[in-house]
Design a protein around this motif. Structure first.
Motif, PDB file in Angstrom:
ATOM      1  N   SER A  44       0.864  -1.179   0.000  1.00 33.55           N
ATOM      2  CA  SER A  44       0.000   0.000   0.000  1.00 33.55           C
ATOM      3  C   SER A  44       0.895   1.221   0.000  1.00 33.55           C
ATOM      4  O   SER A  44       2.067   1.140   0.372  1.00 33.55           O
ATOM      5  CB  SER A  44      -0.937   0.003   1.201  1.00 33.55           C
ATOM      6  OG  SER A  44      -0.267  -0.458   2.320  1.00 33.55           O
ATOM      7  N   GLY A  73       1.519   5.603   0.581  1.00 33.76           N
ATOM      8  CA  GLY A  73       1.114   6.769   1.368  1.00 33.76           C
ATOM      9  C   GLY A  73       1.781   6.773   2.730  1.00 33.76           C
ATOM     10  O   GLY A  73       2.298   5.765   3.200  1.00 33.76           O
ATOM     11  N   THR A  93      -0.568  11.543   6.765  1.00 29.63           N
ATOM     12  CA  THR A  93      -0.996  12.672   5.940  1.00 29.63           C
ATOM     13  C   THR A  93      -0.829  14.025   6.640  1.00 29.63           C
ATOM     14  O   THR A  93      -0.927  15.053   5.986  1.00 29.63           O
ATOM     15  CB  THR A  93      -2.468  12.494   5.480  1.00 29.63           C
ATOM     16  OG1 THR A  93      -3.243  12.133   6.613  1.00 29.63           O
ATOM     17  CG2 THR A  93      -2.589  11.406   4.436  1.00 29.63           C
ATOM     18  N   GLU A 102      -0.822   9.279  -3.469  1.00 32.16           N
ATOM     19  CA  GLU A 102      -2.106   8.748  -3.956  1.00 32.16           C
ATOM     20  C   GLU A 102      -2.299   8.988  -5.447  1.00 32.16           C
ATOM     21  O   GLU A 102      -3.056   8.259  -6.111  1.00 32.16           O
ATOM     22  CB  GLU A 102      -3.276   9.350  -3.172  1.00 32.16           C
ATOM     23  CG  GLU A 102      -3.443   8.778  -1.761  1.00 32.16           C
ATOM     24  CD  GLU A 102      -2.348   9.197  -0.783  1.00 32.16           C
ATOM     25  OE1 GLU A 102      -1.602  10.155  -1.092  1.00 32.16           O
ATOM     26  OE2 GLU A 102      -2.226   8.556   0.277  1.00 32.16           O
ATOM     27  N   ILE A 105      -9.775  -4.979   9.169  1.00 31.25           N
ATOM     28  CA  ILE A 105      -9.289  -4.519   7.870  1.00 31.25           C
ATOM     29  C   ILE A 105      -8.046  -5.317   7.441  1.00 31.25           C
ATOM     30  O   ILE A 105      -7.800  -5.497   6.255  1.00 31.25           O
ATOM     31  CB  ILE A 105      -9.010  -2.998   7.917  1.00 31.25           C
ATOM     32  CG1 ILE A 105      -8.775  -2.405   6.532  1.00 31.25           C
ATOM     33  CG2 ILE A 105      -7.849  -2.640   8.823  1.00 31.25           C
ATOM     34  CD1 ILE A 105     -10.015  -2.083   5.785  1.00 31.25           C
ATOM     35  N   GLU A 149      -4.136  -6.040  -4.006  1.00 29.86           N
ATOM     36  CA  GLU A 149      -3.622  -5.311  -2.843  1.00 29.86           C
ATOM     37  C   GLU A 149      -4.556  -5.504  -1.652  1.00 29.86           C
ATOM     38  O   GLU A 149      -5.743  -5.790  -1.834  1.00 29.86           O
ATOM     39  CB  GLU A 149      -3.522  -3.811  -3.163  1.00 29.86           C
ATOM     40  CG  GLU A 149      -4.846  -3.240  -3.606  1.00 29.86           C
ATOM     41  CD  GLU A 149      -4.872  -1.721  -3.767  1.00 29.86           C
ATOM     42  OE1 GLU A 149      -4.194  -1.025  -3.022  1.00 29.86           O
ATOM     43  OE2 GLU A 149      -5.617  -1.253  -4.645  1.00 29.86           O
ATOM     44  N   GLY A 168      -4.728   0.585   4.343  1.00 25.44           N
ATOM     45  CA  GLY A 168      -3.704   1.507   3.903  1.00 25.44           C
ATOM     46  C   GLY A 168      -2.310   1.092   4.350  1.00 25.44           C
ATOM     47  O   GLY A 168      -2.077  -0.075   4.698  1.00 25.44           O
TER      48      GLY A 168
HETATM   49  P1  NAD Z   1      -4.723   2.558   7.367  1.00 25.97           P
HETATM   50  O1  NAD Z   1      -5.602   1.504   6.800  1.00 25.97           O
HETATM   51  O2  NAD Z   1      -3.329   2.603   6.894  1.00 25.97           O
HETATM   52  O3  NAD Z   1      -4.702   2.421   8.967  1.00 25.97           O
HETATM   53  C1  NAD Z   1      -5.872   2.494   9.783  1.00 25.97           C
HETATM   54  C2  NAD Z   1      -5.615   1.692  11.083  1.00 25.97           C
HETATM   55  O4  NAD Z   1      -5.625   0.299  10.771  1.00 25.97           O
HETATM   56  C3  NAD Z   1      -4.253   1.994  11.720  1.00 25.97           C
HETATM   57  O5  NAD Z   1      -4.369   1.960  13.136  1.00 25.97           O
HETATM   58  C4  NAD Z   1      -3.374   0.842  11.253  1.00 25.97           C
HETATM   59  O6  NAD Z   1      -2.325   0.543  12.153  1.00 25.97           O
HETATM   60  C5  NAD Z   1      -4.386  -0.285  11.153  1.00 25.97           C
HETATM   61  N1  NAD Z   1      -4.019  -1.260  10.105  1.00 25.97           N
HETATM   62  C6  NAD Z   1      -4.128  -1.098   8.750  1.00 25.97           C
HETATM   63  N2  NAD Z   1      -3.664  -2.186   8.113  1.00 25.97           N
HETATM   64  C7  NAD Z   1      -3.261  -3.042   9.073  1.00 25.97           C
HETATM   65  C8  NAD Z   1      -2.671  -4.332   9.055  1.00 25.97           C
HETATM   66  N3  NAD Z   1      -2.402  -4.972   7.906  1.00 25.97           N
HETATM   67  N4  NAD Z   1      -2.380  -4.939  10.228  1.00 25.97           N
HETATM   68  C9  NAD Z   1      -2.649  -4.335  11.393  1.00 25.97           C
HETATM   69  N5  NAD Z   1      -3.206  -3.102  11.492  1.00 25.97           N
HETATM   70  C10 NAD Z   1      -3.495  -2.465  10.349  1.00 25.97           C
HETATM   71  O7  NAD Z   1      -5.474   3.958   7.088  1.00 25.97           O
HETATM   72  P2  NAD Z   1      -4.977   5.443   7.327  1.00 25.97           P
HETATM   73  O8  NAD Z   1      -4.200   5.552   8.594  1.00 25.97           O
HETATM   74  O9  NAD Z   1      -6.179   6.269   7.129  1.00 25.97           O
HETATM   75  O10 NAD Z   1      -4.008   5.744   6.113  1.00 25.97           O
HETATM   76  C11 NAD Z   1      -2.590   5.662   6.177  1.00 25.97           C
HETATM   77  C12 NAD Z   1      -2.002   5.929   4.796  1.00 25.97           C
HETATM   78  O11 NAD Z   1      -2.433   4.904   3.897  1.00 25.97           O
HETATM   79  C13 NAD Z   1      -2.489   7.244   4.159  1.00 25.97           C
HETATM   80  O12 NAD Z   1      -1.398   7.846   3.524  1.00 25.97           O
HETATM   81  C14 NAD Z   1      -3.542   6.806   3.165  1.00 25.97           C
HETATM   82  O13 NAD Z   1      -3.670   7.713   2.092  1.00 25.97           O
HETATM   83  C15 NAD Z   1      -2.947   5.494   2.692  1.00 25.97           C
HETATM   84  N6  NAD Z   1      -3.916   4.568   2.077  1.00 25.97           N
HETATM   85  C16 NAD Z   1      -3.454   3.864   1.014  1.00 25.97           C
HETATM   86  C17 NAD Z   1      -4.285   2.948   0.407  1.00 25.97           C
HETATM   87  C18 NAD Z   1      -3.753   2.166  -0.769  1.00 25.97           C
HETATM   88  O14 NAD Z   1      -2.555   2.104  -0.956  1.00 25.97           O
HETATM   89  N7  NAD Z   1      -4.597   1.550  -1.566  1.00 25.97           N
HETATM   90  C19 NAD Z   1      -5.584   2.713   0.895  1.00 25.97           C
HETATM   91  C20 NAD Z   1      -6.005   3.430   2.016  1.00 25.97           C
HETATM   92  C21 NAD Z   1      -5.158   4.356   2.619  1.00 25.97           C
END
Ligand code: NAD
Length: 361
Positions: A74, A76, A79, A94, A265, A282, A286
């Protein structure tokens, strides 16, 4: 021996850890079933900005186009604190994601939402609903509709007025309907087409074209459901759904609702497909910068994205089934990463979880 080329975008945050975990499992599949996977690492997102000053280098697009499939972590960063977000919008991480979807023509987004019996405690629904479990796949149209229609804001007779346009043509509807029926054939052979045909013209055309496509799939059952009813049914009886197909905005909202009722998630894979076999795979989450580099991320969503890659881009069936079975086995053996941990279970890190799944292939 069959040989396949997989482009790999590790990305940012936990991206490199969860992609390495998925590759460990894919290699275990390759070894067992006699395949050879050639991986080519390419840059996108923040890592690409740092290395070459842009989020989607031309070389990345070229390599992805020439590959059989693309596996992605993923992209990013944080932010609010990351310097990437001080750049103009078209140079931020993004922009790479939107750019690659466009460059590869990825119009169909597939998100399976599966509640594992072992994790039913994490489901926020009532026990009598969650104990039945559910296993659905939401197919969202990704490149048309309200998010891509003409939009503007203007003053009309002294009153500020904003306009967004929701438009679909029959080709856009037909190609996603065909994907939905094709996928349903590989599952429980039921398609629920979600629309708002009691109000919207675009939904009435949607319904008509979906019915035309259904005529070519007599072995698949089709039902139509209005989007407001679907939102209710998702929390009332999610087990009724197999493949749900819908337009861009409805799919955006319903897929988040569906992922919420699975409870984590970190468990949800996704695929984005075009008209050929090429797809980008993917995890739904995020880059989780808050836990990056700590070996505590849950790699299962990315490992299951690898299973989808084998099923939809490489046309395999035994191999992805083996990955999904191995994930279930490791969960039923009581292993959990921190995000899905519960009392009495054994807590493991990202790498260890991948090793356990690879071992069970
Ligand atoms: P996020 O999904 O990265 O995290 C949200 C919460 O979920 C956090 O507490 C994180 O630790 C937890 N989490 C996420 N995936 C996890 C995993 N595999 N195992 C354990 N815990 C997990 O969302 P966010 O914090 O809003 O975004 C962070 C960055 O990711 C931003 O830059 C956003 O733009 C980017 N993003 C990228 C994508 C993509 O690449 N397709 C999708 C969504 C967000």
């Amino acid at each position: 021996m069959s040989e396949f080329n997989i482009a790999v975008i590790k990305g940012d945050g936990i991206g490199p850890e969860i992609v390495d975990a998925a590759i460990l499992v894919l290699d275990s599949v390759a070894q067992k079933y006699g395949h050879k996977f050639n991986y080519t690492n390419v840059l996108m997102g923040g890592a690409a900005i740092d290395a070459v000053g842009e989020p989607l280098p031309g070389e990345t697009i070229e390599v992805c186009k020439k590959s059989d499939a693309v596996l992605m972590g993923s992209i990013g960063g944080n932010t609010t604190t990351s310097p990437w977000y001080k750049l103009p919008a078209h140079l931020r991480p993004e922009a790479g994601l939107l750019g690659i979807r466009k460059a590869l023509g990825l119009f169909a987004n597939l998100r399976p939402c599966l509640l594992y019996p072992e994790l039913s405690g994490a489901c926020p629904l009532k026990t009598e609903i969650s104990e039945k479990g559910f296993d659905m796949l939401i197919m969202r149209e990704l490149t048309g509709g309200l998010y891509f229609g003409k939009r503007y804001t203007e003053e009309v007779d002294g009153v500020m007025t904003a306009v967004d346009t929701l438009s679909y043509n029959e080709q856009e509807i037909r190609r996603i309907a065909v994907k939905a029926f094709d996928v349903a054939r590989k599952r429980r052979k039921k398609v629920t087409s979600v629309d708002k045909a009691n109000v919207l013209d675009s939904s009435r055309l949607w319904r008509k074209i979906v019915e035309e496509v259904a005529a070519d799939y007599p072995d698949v059952t089709l039902e139509h459901m209005l989007v407001d009813n679907t939102a209710m049914q998702l929390v009332r009886d999610p087990a009724q759904f197999d493949v749900m197909v819908t337009e861009n905005m409805f799919g955006d909202i319903l897929s988040d609702e569906a992922s919420m009722i699975t409870g984590s998630i970190g468990m949800l894979p996704s695929a984005s497909l075009n008209e050929t076999k090429l797809g980008l795979y993917e995890p739904s989450g995020g880059s989780a910068p808050d836990i990056a580099g700590m070996d505590i991320a849950n790699p299962i969503a990315t490992i299951l994205s690898g299973a989808m890659l084998l099923r939809y881009s490489l046309d395999m069936s035994e191999e992805p089934d083996a990955i999904e079975r191995a994930v279930k086995k490791v969960l039923s053996d009581g292993y959990r990463t921190g995000d899905i941990m519960s009392e009495g279970m054994t807590k493991v890190g990202c790498k260890r979880m991948a090793e356990l799944i690879a071992y069970n292939i």
